[in-house]
Design a protein around this motif. Structure first.
Motif, PDB file in Angstrom:
ATOM      1  N   LYS A  68      -1.341  -5.931   2.138  1.00 41.37           N
ATOM      2  CA  LYS A  68       0.070  -6.213   1.922  1.00 41.37           C
ATOM      3  C   LYS A  68       0.566  -7.418   2.735  1.00 41.37           C
ATOM      4  O   LYS A  68       1.188  -8.329   2.188  1.00 41.37           O
ATOM      5  CB  LYS A  68       0.885  -4.974   2.288  1.00 41.37           C
ATOM      6  N   GLN A 263      -4.064   4.212   5.919  1.00 45.34           N
ATOM      7  CA  GLN A 263      -2.673   3.746   5.907  1.00 45.34           C
ATOM      8  C   GLN A 263      -2.566   2.384   5.219  1.00 45.34           C
ATOM      9  O   GLN A 263      -1.629   2.133   4.464  1.00 45.34           O
ATOM     10  CB  GLN A 263      -2.121   3.634   7.331  1.00 45.34           C
ATOM     11  N   GLU A 264      -3.551   1.515   5.498  1.00 44.30           N
ATOM     12  CA  GLU A 264      -3.530   0.180   4.887  1.00 44.30           C
ATOM     13  C   GLU A 264      -3.646   0.294   3.370  1.00 44.30           C
ATOM     14  O   GLU A 264      -2.975  -0.416   2.621  1.00 44.30           O
ATOM     15  CB  GLU A 264      -4.693  -0.661   5.431  1.00 44.30           C
ATOM     16  N   ARG A 266      -2.781   2.872   1.522  1.00 40.34           N
ATOM     17  CA  ARG A 266      -1.563   3.454   0.981  1.00 40.34           C
ATOM     18  C   ARG A 266      -0.460   2.396   0.888  1.00 40.34           C
ATOM     19  O   ARG A 266       0.220   2.260  -0.131  1.00 40.34           O
ATOM     20  CB  ARG A 266      -1.118   4.598   1.896  1.00 40.34           C
ATOM     21  N   SER A 267      -0.328   1.637   1.948  1.00 44.41           N
ATOM     22  CA  SER A 267       0.688   0.598   2.005  1.00 44.41           C
ATOM     23  C   SER A 267       0.468  -0.433   0.892  1.00 44.41           C
ATOM     24  O   SER A 267       1.400  -0.869   0.213  1.00 44.41           O
ATOM     25  CB  SER A 267       0.599  -0.051   3.380  1.00 44.41           C
ATOM     26  N   ILE A 270       1.357   1.133  -2.629  1.00 41.89           N
ATOM     27  CA  ILE A 270       2.804   1.206  -2.852  1.00 41.89           C
ATOM     28  C   ILE A 270       3.353  -0.191  -3.138  1.00 41.89           C
ATOM     29  O   ILE A 270       4.150  -0.396  -4.047  1.00 41.89           O
ATOM     30  CB  ILE A 270       3.522   1.819  -1.624  1.00 41.89           C
TER      31      ILE A 270
ATOM     32  N   PHE B 277       6.958   4.119   8.714  1.00 38.96           N
ATOM     33  CA  PHE B 277       5.918   3.610   7.819  1.00 38.96           C
ATOM     34  C   PHE B 277       5.968   4.424   6.533  1.00 38.96           C
ATOM     35  O   PHE B 277       6.158   5.631   6.600  1.00 38.96           O
ATOM     36  CB  PHE B 277       4.536   3.776   8.504  1.00 38.96           C
ATOM     37  N   PRO B 278       5.808   3.863   5.331  1.00 36.16           N
ATOM     38  CA  PRO B 278       5.454   2.470   5.055  1.00 36.16           C
ATOM     39  C   PRO B 278       6.631   1.527   4.818  1.00 36.16           C
ATOM     40  O   PRO B 278       6.424   0.397   4.400  1.00 36.16           O
ATOM     41  CB  PRO B 278       4.620   2.598   3.787  1.00 36.16           C
ATOM     42  N   ASP B 281       5.804  -1.964   8.188  1.00 32.87           N
ATOM     43  CA  ASP B 281       4.397  -2.140   7.853  1.00 32.87           C
ATOM     44  C   ASP B 281       3.405  -1.651   8.904  1.00 32.87           C
ATOM     45  O   ASP B 281       2.226  -1.524   8.622  1.00 32.87           O
ATOM     46  CB  ASP B 281       4.118  -3.627   7.575  1.00 32.87           C
ATOM     47  N   PRO B 283       1.240   0.677  10.958  1.00 34.43           N
ATOM     48  CA  PRO B 283       0.813   2.068  10.830  1.00 34.43           C
ATOM     49  C   PRO B 283       0.604   2.749  12.172  1.00 34.43           C
ATOM     50  O   PRO B 283       0.525   2.081  13.212  1.00 34.43           O
ATOM     51  CB  PRO B 283      -0.527   1.942  10.105  1.00 34.43           C
ATOM     52  N   ILE B 284       0.526   4.065  12.164  1.00 32.81           N
ATOM     53  CA  ILE B 284       0.192   4.827  13.365  1.00 32.81           C
ATOM     54  C   ILE B 284      -0.631   6.021  12.899  1.00 32.81           C
ATOM     55  O   ILE B 284      -0.441   6.513  11.794  1.00 32.81           O
ATOM     56  CB  ILE B 284       1.484   5.249  14.117  1.00 32.81           C
TER      57      ILE B 284
END
Lengths: 285, 476
Positions: A68, A263-264, A266-267, A270, B277-278, B281, B283-284
């Motif tokens: 993203k 997480q990357e 998912r981001s 989206i 998040f999201p 940007d 993350p955790i």
């Protein structure tokens, strides 16, 4: 501040940008990196400096769209401004007249190796550069590297350009033929740097790598970028980014690069859903 | 105006309790826990003040606030007057009203404290500052003729902000350099939203900017420009770059992916807003069972943040006993209320990972207390063979910080001690190089917001003296 002065697309997914950042350009040295944010809600990402122009106050960055943030960066145009841009961070490359040295660049690491090769050549070294990528279209900055080096060898995995094969194969041949090589720098994907170190180990040639850890502040405050070097924990942001590659705990380093994979992903998903016309369309061009 | 009440009556009254968000509700959000006094509550509490002839509370305030004065103004319902009184010496009242350990400072000396019911000075300060903000009341701008001298301040945390504001009030030209993209230092990256809302920090910084202080973000002194360079362009410098570097235990498994320093964990959540998040940007990672090592305020912040981010169990693991816990009592109480589990006399010796390198547990030793050590606290001693396992899938190291060398190594002539902290003269905060002063955590190690505020004040006074007597870095 932080205006994009010039933008070039070097490949379908690789971009080059010259950013107006006079203070950073004033102090930057080869091997150092910057941290930028595309927008206020963005994340902080480190990028090794690809070039700089002190007179004009410009810093050049080269990046590949991998998610993203890099996609959002890639769709900015000349005249647009970044939200944040700090640097120069990390220690500079130890530039000396070593004699004959080899600089190896893989993928966007080609851009990172560029100012280092140039400075080494200016310091009097014979600089042999080996740059490689999967295929011809992914070879970037060839002209710049040619100017920055005494000799340039290009490789592609598929043989579509230059020598067919990996940079490490050419490096091995070189080390066999040329006993004068005093030091090697390798910058690229983690696996390429690791294999380069394996290649040089039997020859006992010091090999410097530049690690691209996940960072937050980039000034030594958070420890996100910690790596094990010769059994000791070091911070890439303040102790690095360059380290003796033979001492790097590669398994740990590569594992830490995957910290935020879910997480990357998912981001990115989206983002793609909400931006159907953006890169997802362009990446398939 | 509210009534002054007879002394006898004052002594009878109990401290007005602080209304708070219900623990079960608040562990699911990042909103502030204490809700603040109402006007009526503030007046009722202020009326308890005995207005001592020799107010002992004042000696406990590093921000030098005239406490009885502002409390009296609350009784008089002159909230604006109360605000202006505080603002004379404290430039960050909504912040200090929230995060000061008042029980160790002003309130410790309050005469009413003998019955364990000191005036709730912090809560009153917070009330006044919040009231002023909500009613658009501002401090007066400096009326002095602007002075020529320029001062650079490195770091925009509580020490830097305070020093900047005090010097601006004296008419100096002050520039504040901040390495991150947002000013505030530990107030924005360290202390969580539920304890100190970021909009309030932003507001109080804007108020300081109104005094004429120039804030430059994205500027890493020591990297973007050396201290030695700055010293050529400014008449005096104040180094307040914070302690910075996180400490680790140096035990096996500490570089596994689910192990954080508290600095990283909190910076991601607070500064970068990873809790959103999201939408944001950054993350955790959050586990189901989180262990925080350490028991200071930062540890409490981490353990409570982990809960809010979705950890089902949040442990504090501390090698000493409850008596030695360095965190504020209020923080411990809040953490307990929220369900944080405390493991005292427990020393982690190894973090265990599975084949994929994911954290699955922490091996610990039981401890017992021996003779007092150099800190005066009883030394924890491991009980051999007492090894046991805590099942956790994430670990946060909150065992303190060490000096970040970035600023110091670009400042020639400014000496540091063996731990890398600047050596200063106690009464002036002067470093070993004339014209360069230092304060806050980069002098003290990990300390409190209010001690940093105090350092900022002392340094501002000393810088004024240095410049008034003709001193200047630019003269060499």
């Amino acid at each position: 501040m932080y205006q994009i002065i010039r933008k070039e697309r070097l490949h379908q997914t690789i971009y080059s940008m010259w950013i107006e950042a006079p203070q950073v350009a004033q102090s930057v040295q080869p091997g150092q990196f910057i941290i930028l944010m595309v927008k206020e809600k963005g994340e902080r990402i480190p990028l090794t400096v690809a070039d700089f122009n002190r007179e004009k106050g410009l810093i050049r960055i080269v990046f590949q769209v991998v998610g993203k943030t890099t996609d959002e960066l890639s769709i900015l145009e000349e005249g647009d401004r970044l939200f944040s841009f700090i640097g120069p961070l990390g220690k500079k490359t130890e530039i000396e007249d070593y004699g004959t040295v080899v600089t190896v660049g893989g993928g966007t690491g080609i851009a990172c190796i560029h100012p280092i090769a140039r400075a080494l050549k200016e310091a009097g070294n014979k600089v042999i550069s080996i740059i490689g990528a999967r295929s011809k279209d992914l070879i970037i900055m060839e002209e710049e590297l040619k100017r920055a080096s005494s000799e340039l060898i290009v490789t592609t995995d598929d043989g579509s350009y230059g020598r067919k094969g990996f940079v490490t194969q050419v490096l091995k041949e070189l080390l066999d033929q040329n006993k004068a090589v005093k030091k090697v720098w390798a910058i690229g994907p983690a696996i390429m740097m690791k294999v380069t170190c394996e290649t040089t180990r039997p020859y006992a040639v010091e090999t410097i790598v530049s690690l691209n850890s996940i960072m937050v502040d980039g000034t030594g405050m958070c420890g996100s970028c910690r790596v094990t070097i010769g059994g000791e924990t070091k911070f890439v942001c303040t102790d690095g980014p360059e380290f003796d590659g033979q001492l790097v705990d590669w398994e740990e380093f590569m594992n830490r690069l995957t910290r935020y994979k879910p997480q990357e992903k998912r981001s990115w998903e989206i983002y793609q859903e909400h931006n159907p016309t953006c890169t997802c369309g362009r990446r398939q061009e | 105006m509210a009534q002054m009440i007879p002394v006898k009556e004052r002594m009878k009254r109990d401290q007005v309790p602080m209304p708070e968000q219900d623990p079960q509700e608040r562990i699911h959000n990042f909103r502030e826990v204490p809700l603040g006094y109402s006007k009526e509550q503030a007046i009722y509490e202020a009326q308890r003040c005995l207005q001592c002839k020799v107010p002992k509370c004042r000696q406990g305030c590093p921000a030098e606030i005239n406490i009885p004065q502002f409390v009296q103004k609350i009784v008089e319902e002159d909230f604006k007057g109360a605000y202006l009184e505080i603002l004379k010496t404290d430039n960050l009242p909504a912040i200090t009203g929230r995060v000061c350990p008042q029980e160790e400072q002003c309130q410790k000396y309050c005469i009413l404290g003998r019955q364990k019911r000191p005036i709730a000075i912090g809560r009153l300060e917070r009330f006044v500052a919040d009231w002023a903000r909500e009613n658009d009341i501002h401090g007066e701008l400096p009326s002095l003729t602007p002075k020529e001298q320029k001062i650079a301040i490195v770091g925009s945390g509580p020490a830097g902000l305070t020093c900047a504001a005090d010097l601006a009030k004296l008419g100096y030209q002050v520039t504040l350099f901040e390495a991150l993209h947002q000013p505030g230092g530990v107030l924005v990256y360290g202390i969580p939203e539920f304890r100190l809302p970021k909009s309030i920090v932003e507001y109080e910084i804007k108020e300081i900017e109104r005094l004429g202080v120039k804030v430059i973000t994205d500027f890493v002194v020591g990297a973007t420009l050396r201290v030695d360079q700055l010293a050529k362009d400014y008449d005096a410098l104040f180094l307040a770059n914070g302690a910075g570097a996180p400490r680790f235990m140096n035990i096996p498994g500490e570089n596994l992916n689910e192990v954080y320093s508290a600095n990283e964990f909190l910076t991601r959540s607070n500064l970068m807003k990873a809790y959103a998040f999201p939408e944001y940007d950054t993350p955790i990672k959050i586990g189901k069972r989180a262990a925080t090592i350490g028991a200071g305020n930062v540890a409490m912040d981490s353990a409570r943040t982990a809960l809010r981010l979705g950890a089902e169990k949040s442990y504090i693991v501390y090698r000493r006993s409850r008596q030695e816990v360095p965190a504020r009592e209020e923080e411990v109480y809040h953490a307990e209320e929220e369900g944080v589990i405390f493991n005292f006399l427990t020393l982690p010796i190894k973090i265990l990972g599975d084949e994929q390198g994911k954290v699955i547990g922490m091996e610990c030793l039981k401890m017992e207390l021996g003779e007092p050590d150099e800190s005066g606290r009883r030394r924890p001693i491991p009980i051999s063979g007492s090894n046991f396992l805590i099942e956790v899938d994430m670990v946060i190291d909150a065992i303190g910080t060490s000096a970040n060398p970035i600023v110091a190594r670009s400042a020639s002539g400014v000496k540091t001690n063996k731990w890398g902290y600047f050596i200063v003269e106690e009464n002036t905060k002067a470093t070993t190089r004339p014209g360069i002063f230092a304060g806050g955590d980069i002098v003290r190690g990990s300390a409190t917001v209010i001690s940093a505020v105090g350092d900022g004040k002392v340094a501002a006074r000393a810088i004024d003296e240095f410049l008034s007597s003709g001193g200047s870095l630019r003269k060499g």
